[in-house]
Design a protein around this motif. Structure first.
Motif, short mmCIF file in Angstrom:
data_model
loop_
_atom_site.label_atom_id
_atom_site.label_comp_id
_atom_site.label_asym_id
_atom_site.label_seq_id
_atom_site.Cartn_x
_atom_site.Cartn_y
_atom_site.Cartn_z
N LEU A 1 63.88 42.89 55.77
CA LEU A 1 63.77 42.74 54.27
C LEU A 1 65.01 42.84 53.75
CD1 LEU A 1 60.33 44.68 53.44
CD2 LEU A 1 61.04 42.22 52.94
N ASN A 2 65.87 43.73 53.95
CA ASN A 2 67.22 43.80 53.65
C ASN A 2 68.03 42.89 53.80
OD1 ASN A 2 69.43 45.47 52.18
ND2 ASN A 2 70.33 45.83 54.23
N TRP A 3 68.16 42.08 54.93
CA TRP A 3 68.74 41.07 55.27
C TRP A 3 68.45 39.98 54.48
CZ3 TRP A 3 68.20 42.48 61.24
CH2 TRP A 3 68.96 43.38 61.52
N ILE A 4 67.23 39.41 54.33
CA ILE A 4 66.57 38.79 53.49
C ILE A 4 67.26 38.60 52.16
CG2 ILE A 4 64.61 37.43 52.67
CD1 ILE A 4 63.18 38.36 55.47
N LEU B 1 55.89 38.44 61.64
CA LEU B 1 55.44 38.88 63.32
C LEU B 1 55.38 40.34 63.05
CD1 LEU B 1 57.62 36.99 65.84
CD2 LEU B 1 55.10 36.79 65.32
N CYS B 2 56.13 41.20 62.14
CA CYS B 2 56.15 42.43 62.04
C CYS B 2 55.77 43.13 60.79
CB CYS B 2 57.55 43.31 62.53
SG CYS B 2 58.64 42.74 61.19
N GLY B 3 55.44 42.42 59.95
CA GLY B 3 55.19 42.78 58.28
C GLY B 3 53.95 43.14 58.12
N ASP B 4 53.76 43.93 57.04
CA ASP B 4 52.48 44.25 56.52
C ASP B 4 51.64 43.42 55.43
OD1 ASP B 4 53.81 45.13 54.16
OD2 ASP B 4 54.08 47.06 54.89
N ASP B 5 50.79 43.87 54.92
CA ASP B 5 50.09 43.08 53.63
C ASP B 5 50.99 42.96 52.47
OD1 ASP B 5 47.78 43.02 55.14
OD2 ASP B 5 46.80 44.75 54.12
N ARG B 6 51.92 43.87 52.21
CA ARG B 6 52.95 43.50 51.07
C ARG B 6 53.72 42.43 51.53
NH1 ARG B 6 55.79 49.30 51.34
NH2 ARG B 6 55.12 48.69 53.51
N ASP B 7 54.00 42.19 52.79
CA ASP B 7 54.97 41.17 53.12
C ASP B 7 54.31 39.92 53.13
OD1 ASP B 7 56.95 43.08 53.65
OD2 ASP B 7 55.91 43.61 55.45
N ALA B 8 53.12 39.95 53.38
CA ALA B 8 52.25 38.57 53.59
C ALA B 8 52.19 37.96 51.94
CB ALA B 8 50.91 39.02 53.89
N GLN B 9 52.18 39.16 51.14
CA GLN B 9 51.95 38.74 49.65
C GLN B 9 53.20 38.24 49.30
OE1 GLN B 9 49.26 38.38 47.55
NE2 GLN B 9 50.83 37.15 46.31
N GLN B 10 54.37 38.91 49.57
CA GLN B 10 55.68 38.21 49.64
C GLN B 10 56.09 36.98 50.00
OE1 GLN B 10 58.44 39.96 47.30
NE2 GLN B 10 58.65 37.92 47.32
N GLU C 1 51.00 33.29 60.36
CA GLU C 1 51.11 34.11 61.21
C GLU C 1 49.97 35.33 60.72
OE1 GLU C 1 51.17 36.52 64.36
OE2 GLU C 1 52.06 34.60 64.43
N MET C 2 50.39 35.58 59.34
CA MET C 2 49.95 36.72 58.65
C MET C 2 48.31 36.42 58.04
SD MET C 2 53.13 38.03 56.82
CE MET C 2 53.09 39.89 57.32
N GLU C 3 48.07 35.06 57.84
CA GLU C 3 47.04 34.75 57.09
C GLU C 3 46.21 33.83 57.98
OE1 GLU C 3 45.91 35.91 54.02
OE2 GLU C 3 48.03 36.54 53.64
N GLY C 4 46.41 33.13 59.04
CA GLY C 4 45.57 32.59 59.86
C GLY C 4 44.85 31.34 59.24
N GLU C 5 43.81 31.09 59.43
CA GLU C 5 42.91 30.05 58.83
C GLU C 5 42.95 29.70 57.49
OE1 GLU C 5 40.39 26.66 58.40
OE2 GLU C 5 41.22 27.66 60.19
#
Length: 356
Positions: A177-180, A200-209, A235-239
């Motif tokens: 996140l910092n590098w981005i 690949l490694c983020g959480d729900d907050r990252d999915a929303q971001q 990857e995070m949300e699928g279908e």
């Protein structure tokens, strides 16, 4: 449009590798080392950089250590007054050594460890071997030495997506996140890789971001960056993410060509790896593209052939016979030549003038 499609496809990522990862427009030092038969660390022992003494051997016969070698300083890339140790690579084309970079202990150790995984024979490494190698390299992301940082980026960017998934537990979400955040303003080429890894490694907050970045025109949403965002979104949300891509990109007539190619690349990445969504689901999206955007058929024809899916043979024959998209004809014939269906053989025989 036709020329744009050809140019964008020719510059798109290799299909076996991560679709969202930006490839370096030049060879990294590690790539040069891996392609060399002999790679050594040597110290100049003569004036003008033509005579060298081998100190260490990274690749090749270790008995070379201590040997003196002569190189053509005019064509080897040797500095006028070389001082210290340098990495030399044997160039088979020139039949001479090439000075690749100034060496230091950390760079030498990195190259030795990373290149030790490279098969000497032209055989692909297994997923476990590749993931083991990448785990070794992950700590070198954003290293202060540009050769190490670029080589690490190169290795992760060319890795199959399934291998990147294997190293997800080794990734540092906060660092990514910092590098981005730091680099996205400058549209740094590494951001696409970091977005893919965050997926690949983020959480729900990252999915929303990631969804916010997609909808908010994230800085650098040219093809490779948008592909990375959409790859991470799937990857995070699928279908639901696949349905979003179908509605917002494939069906949307206002999307630009580069955006469609990015969407296809993201879907292809998951279809090839069969990760968060199945290959069958990705193929359904590609069928939709063929129906909604027939001029862009060449974006997905090779995918159906690679997956040995012959369900589009009739559609492609009709497309060929209509003459409306002649730029697709070469790929259509290539697909039909591999297709085992009688209709494909009959069509090709007819096109070549063969009479049964």
């Amino acid at each position: 449009l036709t020329l744009s499609v050809v140019l964008l496809i020719s510059s798109s990522p290799k299909l076996h590798a991560c679709g969202g990862c930006y490839r370096l427009p030049y060879q990294s030092l590690l790539e040069k080392v891996e392609s060399g038969d002999r790679v050594v660390i040597a110290t100049p022992s003569g004036i003008g950089g033509s005579s060298w003494t081998i100190d260490q051997v990274i690749r090749g016969d270790h008995s070379m250590r201590g040997e003196s070698i002569k190189i053509n300083a005019a064509t080897s890339g040797s500095p006028d007054k070389p001082v210290g140790r340098y990495i030399l690579i044997w160039n088979r084309i020139w039949d001479d050594w090439t000075v690749a970079a100034r060496s230091n202990p950390e760079l030498a150790l990195f190259l030795r460890r990373a290149s030790s995984f490279s098969p000497r024979l032209k055989q692909p490494m297994h997923v476990q071997q590749q993931s083991q190698r990448l785990r070794l390299m992950v700590p070198y992301l954003e290293h202060a030495d540009a050769n190490i940082a670029d080589s690490t980026h190169y290795s992760l960017a060319r890795a199959p997506y399934a291998v990147l998934k294997e190293i997800a537990p080794d990734l540092d979400r906060d660092k990514l996140l910092n590098w981005i955040e730091i680099q996205s303003a400058a549209i740094n080429t590494r951001v696409a890789l970091y977005v893919t890894l965050l997926g690949l490694c983020g959480d729900d907050r990252d999915a929303q971001q990631i969804k916010n970045w997609i909808r908010g025109k994230f800085t650098g949403t040219e093809s490779s960056y948008l592909t990375a965002l959409l790859t991470a979104h799937i990857e995070m949300e699928g279908e639901p993410a696949v349905r979003f891509i179908e509605t917002s990109y494939i069906r949307n007539p206002d999307r630009q060509l580069g955006e469609i190619i990015a969407a296809v690349d993201a879907l292809r990445t998951h279809g090839q790896a069969e990760t968060s969504v199945s290959r069958e689901r990705v193929k359904a999206s590609f069928h939709l593209l063929l129906r909604k955007r027939p001029p862009l058929a060449e974006l997905v024809i090779d995918d159906f052939a690679r997956w040995k899916d012959w369900s589009i043979a009739t559609l492609l024959i009709q497309m060929y016979q209509s003459g409306q998209q002649p730029w697709n004809n070469a790929l259509i014939k290539k697909y039909l030549a591999a297709c085992p269906l009688p209709a494909a053989k009959h069509f090709l025989d007819h096109e070549s003038g063969v009479v049964n």
